[in-house]
Scaffold this motif. Structure first.
Motif, short mmCIF file in Angstrom:
data_model
loop_
_atom_site.label_atom_id
_atom_site.label_comp_id
_atom_site.label_asym_id
_atom_site.label_seq_id
_atom_site.Cartn_x
_atom_site.Cartn_y
_atom_site.Cartn_z
N PRO A 113 4.93 -3.01 -22.87
CA PRO A 113 4.69 -4.08 -22.09
C PRO A 113 4.77 -3.72 -20.66
CG PRO A 113 6.87 -4.81 -23.17
CD PRO A 113 6.48 -3.18 -23.63
N ILE A 114 3.44 -3.85 -19.89
CA ILE A 114 3.55 -3.67 -18.31
C ILE A 114 3.25 -4.83 -17.62
CG2 ILE A 114 2.62 -2.18 -16.26
CD1 ILE A 114 2.17 -0.14 -18.44
N ASP A 115 4.21 -5.42 -16.82
CA ASP A 115 3.88 -6.84 -16.42
C ASP A 115 2.91 -6.49 -15.52
OD1 ASP A 115 5.59 -8.66 -17.67
OD2 ASP A 115 7.31 -7.10 -17.03
N ILE A 116 3.06 -5.69 -14.32
CA ILE A 116 2.27 -5.62 -13.07
C ILE A 116 1.76 -4.04 -12.99
CG2 ILE A 116 2.04 -5.76 -10.78
CD1 ILE A 116 4.28 -7.68 -10.93
N LEU A 117 0.36 -3.95 -12.91
CA LEU A 117 -0.29 -2.47 -12.39
C LEU A 117 -0.74 -2.63 -11.07
CD1 LEU A 117 -1.96 0.02 -12.64
CD2 LEU A 117 -3.78 -1.13 -13.54
N ILE A 118 -0.08 -1.81 -10.23
CA ILE A 118 -0.52 -1.71 -8.73
C ILE A 118 -1.17 -0.54 -8.66
CG2 ILE A 118 0.27 -1.85 -6.39
CD1 ILE A 118 2.93 -3.12 -7.32
N ASN A 119 -2.69 -0.84 -8.43
CA ASN A 119 -3.54 0.34 -8.00
C ASN A 119 -3.43 0.72 -6.55
OD1 ASN A 119 -5.00 1.34 -10.13
ND2 ASN A 119 -6.01 -0.55 -10.50
N ASN A 120 -2.45 1.48 -6.24
CA ASN A 120 -2.07 1.88 -4.72
C ASN A 120 -2.47 2.91 -4.23
OD1 ASN A 120 -0.10 1.65 -2.26
ND2 ASN A 120 0.43 3.72 -3.40
N ALA A 121 -2.72 4.07 -5.05
CA ALA A 121 -3.32 5.27 -4.65
C ALA A 121 -4.62 5.23 -3.79
CB ALA A 121 -3.28 6.25 -5.84
N GLY A 122 -4.67 5.86 -2.92
CA GLY A 122 -5.89 5.65 -2.03
C GLY A 122 -5.95 6.69 -0.75
N ILE A 123 -7.16 7.19 -0.52
CA ILE A 123 -7.57 8.05 0.55
C ILE A 123 -8.25 7.33 1.65
CG2 ILE A 123 -6.96 10.15 -0.57
CD1 ILE A 123 -10.25 10.26 -0.79
N CYS A 124 -8.02 7.70 3.07
CA CYS A 124 -9.05 7.20 4.15
C CYS A 124 -9.68 8.53 4.52
CB CYS A 124 -8.31 6.49 5.02
SG CYS A 124 -9.14 5.93 6.39
N ASN A 125 -11.06 8.28 4.63
CA ASN A 125 -11.85 9.42 5.18
C ASN A 125 -11.71 9.52 6.75
OD1 ASN A 125 -13.54 7.02 5.24
ND2 ASN A 125 -14.58 8.33 6.48
N ARG A 126 -12.22 10.50 7.52
CA ARG A 126 -12.20 10.84 8.93
C ARG A 126 -13.01 9.80 9.33
NH1 ARG A 126 -14.42 16.09 8.70
NH2 ARG A 126 -14.91 15.77 6.57
N PRO A 127 -12.79 9.40 10.80
CA PRO A 127 -13.87 8.33 11.33
C PRO A 127 -15.05 8.84 11.28
CG PRO A 127 -11.88 8.77 12.63
CD PRO A 127 -11.81 9.90 11.57
N ASN A 128 -16.15 8.02 11.24
CA ASN A 128 -17.67 8.56 11.55
C ASN A 128 -17.79 9.49 12.11
OD1 ASN A 128 -17.75 6.34 9.87
ND2 ASN A 128 -18.78 5.05 11.13
#
Ligand code: NAP
Length: 212
Positions: free
Chosen positions: A61-76
């Motif tokens: 049983p997994i009550d909550i999945l938190i999809n937290n991993a992420g990346i942010c690209n460089r500004p335009n």
């Protein structure tokens, strides 16, 4: 004992969520692409690892999945005109990976909540500045994933939401206005009061609804 699976658990908001849930007595399945003791290896861009993880946790049983991993690209202004690799990397990490993990776990586990850590930058309505186009598009698409999965998983009674964690002082945003601790506290409070009626919505860490 309630349980939560957190991606990107080795630093930033993910690490703080891991600390707080652990301190609160939850079973925390902390995942990270960086190898650490007590942490499950998971590169969110690797479909094989995602499948293996879902199988490993089958029927747990997994009550909550938190999809937290992420990346942010460089500004335009720092990007080459045809920076195809950066587009693909960001889209794969911020959008496709969270979708694949949610699908794989929902097939084999008994999830109650899927929280996609999105961003106010993913709101098309609130974008009055441009900039960070790749990141914005990846998070807007993640919001679309939230809406799709909320509808797809309604029969399974899984609530799916997008959450903006605030402007948080982390490696991704050194000029952030709030601490990871404050953000994680807010996210946990939001998740603790979620019901199926909230499924398919976009809100911030203070539970204020955001426009798509
Ligand atoms: N900070 C803010 O102000 C802010 C605002 C809006 C939304 N967000 C969102 O909040 C989330 C967490 O951000 P943060 O501020 O805590 O950023 P952070 O400090 O840069 O941490 C990012 C986390 O994501 C992990 N990650 C990146 N690519 C991955 C991959 N392919 N597989 C597995 N893990 C991966 C990183 O792992 P490694 O250490 O291995 O790189 C790290 O644990 C992100 O989704 C971000 O977009 C943050």
């Amino acid at each position: 004992m309630p349980s939560v699976l957190i991606t990107g658990a080795n630093r930033g908001i993910g690490l703080e969520l891991t600390r707080q849930y652990t301190a609160d007595g939850w079973k925390v399945i902390a995942c990270s692409r960086t190898k650490l003791d007590g942490v499950i290896p998971l590169d969110i861009k690797d479909p094989l690892q995602i499948q293996q993880l879902a199988t490993q946790l089958q029927n747990e049983p997994i009550d909550i999945l938190i999809n937290n991993a992420g990346i942010c690209n460089r500004p335009n202004e720092e990007l080459d005109l045809f920076d195809h690799a950066e587009w693909m990397d960001t889209f794969h990490t911020n959008t496709v990976g969270p979708y694949m993990l949610a699908k794989a776990l929902a097939e084999k586990n008994h999830l109650k909540i899927i929280a996609n850590i999105s961003s106010v930058y993913g709101s098309i309505h609130l974008n009055n500045r441009g900039d960070h186009c790749i990141y914005r598009v990846s998070k807007a698409a993640l919001n679309a994933v939230t809406k799709c999965l909320a509808l797809d998983f309604a029969p399974k009674k899984i609530a799916v939401v997008s959450i903006h964690p605030g402007s948080v002082k982390t490696d991704m945003n050194p000029g952030g206005k709030i601490s990871p601790s404050e953000s994680a506290q807010g996210i946990r409070e939001v998740l603790s009061s979620l019901t199926l009626k909230d499924s398919g919505s976009f809100m911030n860490y203070q539970r204020e609804i955001l426009p798509w």
